[in-house]
Design an enzyme around this catalytic site. Structure first.
Site, PDB file in Angstrom:
ATOM      1  N   GLU A 193       0.833  -1.036  -0.073  1.00  0.00           N
ATOM      2  CA  GLU A 193      -0.091   0.099   0.032  1.00  0.00           C
ATOM      3  C   GLU A 193       0.851   1.162   0.131  1.00  0.00           C
ATOM      4  O   GLU A 193       1.614   1.478   0.933  1.00  0.00           O
ATOM      5  CB  GLU A 193      -0.884  -0.025   1.315  1.00  0.00           C
ATOM      6  CG  GLU A 193      -1.854  -1.067   1.387  1.00  0.00           C
ATOM      7  CD  GLU A 193      -2.956  -1.190   0.520  1.00  0.00           C
ATOM      8  OE1 GLU A 193      -3.390  -0.151   0.065  1.00  0.00           O
ATOM      9  OE2 GLU A 193      -3.401  -2.271   0.042  1.00  0.00           O
ATOM     10  N   CYS A 215      -1.658   8.933   3.961  1.00  0.00           N
ATOM     11  CA  CYS A 215      -1.765   8.605   2.534  1.00  0.00           C
ATOM     12  C   CYS A 215      -3.059   8.854   1.724  1.00  0.00           C
ATOM     13  O   CYS A 215      -2.947   8.713   0.624  1.00  0.00           O
ATOM     14  CB  CYS A 215      -1.532   6.845   2.784  1.00  0.00           C
ATOM     15  SG  CYS A 215      -2.664   6.164   3.771  1.00  0.00           S
TER      16      CYS A 215
HETATM   17  P1  NAP Z   1       9.255   4.021   3.294  1.00  0.00           P
HETATM   18  O1  NAP Z   1      10.513   4.799   3.439  1.00  0.00           O
HETATM   19  O2  NAP Z   1       8.892   3.467   2.113  1.00  0.00           O
HETATM   20  O3  NAP Z   1       9.677   3.026   4.341  1.00  0.00           O
HETATM   21  C1  NAP Z   1       8.774   1.993   4.741  1.00  0.00           C
HETATM   22  C2  NAP Z   1       9.522   0.815   5.209  1.00  0.00           C
HETATM   23  O4  NAP Z   1      10.132  -0.020   4.166  1.00  0.00           O
HETATM   24  C3  NAP Z   1      10.771   1.088   6.076  1.00  0.00           C
HETATM   25  O5  NAP Z   1      11.083  -0.136   7.019  1.00  0.00           O
HETATM   26  C4  NAP Z   1      11.931   1.030   5.091  1.00  0.00           C
HETATM   27  O6  NAP Z   1      13.020   0.755   5.941  1.00  0.00           O
HETATM   28  C5  NAP Z   1      11.554  -0.086   4.042  1.00  0.00           C
HETATM   29  N1  NAP Z   1      12.024   0.343   2.584  1.00  0.00           N
HETATM   30  C6  NAP Z   1      11.777   1.299   2.148  1.00  0.00           C
HETATM   31  N2  NAP Z   1      12.627   0.973   0.774  1.00  0.00           N
HETATM   32  C7  NAP Z   1      13.028  -0.082   0.966  1.00  0.00           C
HETATM   33  C8  NAP Z   1      13.626  -1.119  -0.065  1.00  0.00           C
HETATM   34  N3  NAP Z   1      14.153  -0.617  -1.185  1.00  0.00           N
HETATM   35  N4  NAP Z   1      14.341  -2.093   0.203  1.00  0.00           N
HETATM   36  C9  NAP Z   1      13.952  -2.633   1.442  1.00  0.00           C
HETATM   37  N5  NAP Z   1      13.292  -1.979   2.433  1.00  0.00           N
HETATM   38  C10 NAP Z   1      12.798  -0.725   1.995  1.00  0.00           C
HETATM   39  O7  NAP Z   1       7.918   4.828   3.864  1.00  0.00           O
HETATM   40  P2  NAP Z   1       7.800   5.819   4.962  1.00  0.00           P
HETATM   41  O8  NAP Z   1       8.578   7.161   4.510  1.00  0.00           O
HETATM   42  O9  NAP Z   1       8.031   5.451   6.119  1.00  0.00           O
HETATM   43  O10 NAP Z   1       6.192   6.032   4.880  1.00  0.00           O
HETATM   44  C11 NAP Z   1       5.558   7.211   4.386  1.00  0.00           C
HETATM   45  C12 NAP Z   1       4.750   6.734   2.739  1.00  0.00           C
HETATM   46  O11 NAP Z   1       3.897   5.812   3.362  1.00  0.00           O
HETATM   47  C13 NAP Z   1       4.054   8.003   2.359  1.00  0.00           C
HETATM   48  O12 NAP Z   1       4.381   7.882   1.058  1.00  0.00           O
HETATM   49  C14 NAP Z   1       2.642   7.587   2.481  1.00  0.00           C
HETATM   50  O13 NAP Z   1       1.719   7.927   1.641  1.00  0.00           O
HETATM   51  C15 NAP Z   1       2.855   5.945   2.642  1.00  0.00           C
HETATM   52  N6  NAP Z   1       1.561   5.502   3.438  1.00  0.00           N
HETATM   53  C16 NAP Z   1       0.816   4.791   2.581  1.00  0.00           C
HETATM   54  C17 NAP Z   1      -0.329   4.140   3.223  1.00  0.00           C
HETATM   55  C18 NAP Z   1      -1.178   3.323   2.720  1.00  0.00           C
HETATM   56  O14 NAP Z   1      -1.971   2.488   3.284  1.00  0.00           O
HETATM   57  N7  NAP Z   1      -1.414   3.131   1.421  1.00  0.00           N
HETATM   58  C19 NAP Z   1      -0.312   4.355   4.850  1.00  0.00           C
HETATM   59  C20 NAP Z   1       0.384   5.136   5.493  1.00  0.00           C
HETATM   60  C21 NAP Z   1       1.506   5.672   4.736  1.00  0.00           C
HETATM   61  P3  NAP Z   1      14.351   1.765   5.529  1.00  0.00           P
HETATM   62  O15 NAP Z   1      13.905   3.039   5.926  1.00  0.00           O
HETATM   63  O16 NAP Z   1      15.183   1.350   6.372  1.00  0.00           O
HETATM   64  O17 NAP Z   1      14.763   1.918   4.073  1.00  0.00           O
END
Ligand code: NAP
Length: 523
Positions: free
Chosen positions: A263, A300
């Site tokens: 998501e 989100c």
């Molecule tokens: P994120 O940077 O993608 O991180 C989420 C998790 O995934 C972290 O544990 C991160 O670890 C890991 N991760 C990210 N890229 C990775 C990769 N290439 N390989 C392995 N692990 C990886 O997201 P965020 O900044 O925490 O959250 C904000 C985003 O979430 C916004 O875009 C928001 O819209 C979205 N969101 C969506 C929903 C929904 O239900 N659709 C709900 C809430 C938030 P590391 O930081 O160690 O890389």
């Protein structure tokens, strides 16, 4: 708190790389140091989850429900300690903590109740037709069963409800899967406290060691290690498009590809139709400004695109929206990185052809505070530039002015997948713009009439999903009881004696669950 990983219930800190959480409001480094998991630790944790799966999958629905309820109780028992750490790591306020914790324990209890009722299993029984010509039909019975150990990744913006014991973990455990969580590096202390609650609940309800494990990391290697481990059979992810897509691609390239329910971000278009603009444009503008700036825009479902027709009423609407965005106070963002990404995203968007700044909120008074922004562009420039549809995570929205109904429909048609799409309209508008609503049903997981997209109810009918790029699998939802099915697969039993069938499929229905018996739902 001791800063370790959990290989099942065993604390482990073999890695030499450590990191700390930081209070985004003060810049203070928070203790303790967290040990990034080594790839061996990740593999051991995945292996333990696989061993525990052989025990946990056979637990009854009642036992699994009791485990989920015990997790909720143990989270509440953490008391103020959890709130203090949550607020310190995220910069979010105490009231937000209270609300998010209530949501997290509610969903654990709600899913527990749902699996007791058994409806989610989709149990089907087609009795045999021995005399059917030209061939007899065998006895066929099917139901959903747990898929296997699940890797769970939570997002930074919901340190409880989309994190360690959030929706993905709750639905995976409800389905009968064991769970290995990648703790979010922005809130490792909150993750550790919640992990300790889950492990206590597992102990109290007699769940196998390995039913839950958790590893820390700030490098992508840890997350990739989970997704690529052969013991992991599905992934639940909430976070950015970049992260979700990378994990989805890695899972698809495994020798045994597995489903990734990612998501991701969304810009949640809001269409405001002419009759609504005339009748109550000013109120809609005030409400929209509140929705854009809610939680410093870090949702989100935050409305990132506002579509209106160019007209006198459209201009008045933009004036009120500008005033309200202009008056909005800045707020501390979740991390320095997210604040930096917001500034970069805004700068990149402002430089796109035809984009103008229409309003800017009150100036930041402290580090990592996000200021509200309203940008504007005409439909021609929007239609020519896919970049303008991308999420800028923070309190901003892009107003798109269209010259006619046809142009408004073109904008709708051009959209990719979103979590939500909202339409404000008078009764006459809604009749006249049926084609818009039909188009949006092909673009979003949730359609909203005369309401804002922020706020996602946990219920049976909720769909928190949508076509790519909002998610990597448009067929399902990450919120609500329908999310449980993601972590299962159907199994059919042909010509089984009663004694070998699962209780759910036996003739006398000992669990008293709903089943599709010869085409009719019955208990
Ligand atoms: P994120 O940077 O993608 O991180 C989420 C998790 O995934 C972290 O544990 C991160 O670890 C890991 N991760 C990210 N890229 C990775 C990769 N290439 N390989 C392995 N692990 C990886 O997201 P965020 O900044 O925490 O959250 C904000 C985003 O979430 C916004 O875009 C928001 O819209 C979205 N969101 C969506 C929903 C929904 O239900 N659709 C709900 C809430 C938030 P590391 O930081 O160690 O890389």
């Amino acid at each position: 708190m001791n800063g370790t990983n959990f290989i099942g219930k065993t604390p482990s800190a073999k890695g030499s790389t450590t990191f700390h959480a930081t209070n985004p409001a003060t810049g203070e480094q928070l203790q303790p140091a967290y040990h990034e998991a080594t790839l061996d630790e990740v593999a051991n944790a995945a292996q333990k989850a696989a061993e525990a799966f052989q025990v946990y999958r056979k637990k009854s629905a009642v036992e699994k429900a009791q485990f989920l309820e015990a997790i909720a109780d143990e989270i509440m028992a953490l008391g103020d300690k959890l709130g203090q750490r949550y607020c310190a790591e995220s910069g979010l306020a105490e009231a937000r903590f209270q609300g998010e914790r209530a949501r997290t324990v509610f969903q654990l209890r709600f899913y527990a109740q749902h699996i007791r009722e058994g409806f989610w299993l989709d149990a089907r029984i087609d009795p045999p037709l021995p005399d059917r010509q030209p061939l007899p039909r065998p006895d066929l019975r099917s139901m959903h069963q747990a898929i296997g150990p699940v890797g769970v990744f939570g997002a930074s913006n919901f340190p409880l409800a989309y994190s360690v014991a959030g929706g993905d973990t709750a639905t995976a455990l409800a389905a009968g899967c064991t769970v290995l969580v990648k703790a979010h590096p922005a809130h490792p202390g909150t993750c550790e406290l919640v992990a300790s609650a889950i492990l206590k609940a597992a102990e109290k309800t007699g769940m196998p060691d390995g039913v839950f494990g958790m590893v820390h990391g700030t490098s992508t290697a840890v997350g990739m290690g989970i997704v690529q481990h052969p013991a992991i059979k599905a992934v639940g992810f909430t976070g950015s498009f970049r992260g979700g897509k990378a994990l989805f691609d890695a899972a698809a390239q495994r020798p045994e590809p597995i489903p990734v329910y990612a998501e991701m971000g969304s810009t949640n278009p809001v269409f405001i139709l002419p009759g609504a603009l005339r009748q109550n444009g000013s109120d809609i503008a005030k409400g929209l400004a509140a929705s854009v700036t809610l939680g410093v825009g870090q949702f989100c479902t935050s409305p990132g695109l506002t579509i209106i027709e160019k007209s006198g009423e459209g201009s008045s609407f933009l004036n009120v929206l500008s005033q309200n965005i202009g008056a909005a106070a800045p707020g501390t963002m979740l991390t320095e990185g997210i604040h930096h990404a917001y500034l970069q995203g805004l700068a990149a968007m402002s430089q796109q052809p035809g984009v103008k700044e229409l309003a800017k909120g009150q100036s930041a008074k402290a580090a990592n505070q996000g200021e509200a922004h309203l940008l504007g562009v005409n439909a021609t420039n929007f239609l020519a530039n896919k970049k303008l549809e991308e999420e800028v995570f923070g309190p901003s929205t892009l107003a798109i002015q269209t010259g006619s109904k046809e142009e408004l429909l073109k904008v709708a048609k051009s959209l990719g997948g979103h979590l939500t799409a909202s339409v404000f309209g008078s009764p006459a508008d809604l009749e006249e713009y049926r084609d818009l609503i039909d188009l949006l049903a092909q673009k979003a997981g949730r359609l909203i009439i005369n309401g804002y997209p922020t706020g996602v109810e946990v219920s049976h009918a909720m769909v928190h999903g949508g076509p790519f790029p909002a998610t990597t699998d448009s067929r399902t939802t990450s919120v609500g009881t329908a999310a449980i099915t993601r972590f299962s697969r159907p199994v059919c039993y042909q010509n089984f004696p009663q004694s070998l069938l699962p209780d759910e499929l036996k003739d006398d229905n000992p669990l008293n669950i709903w089943r599709l018996w010869d085409g009719s739902w019955t208990k």
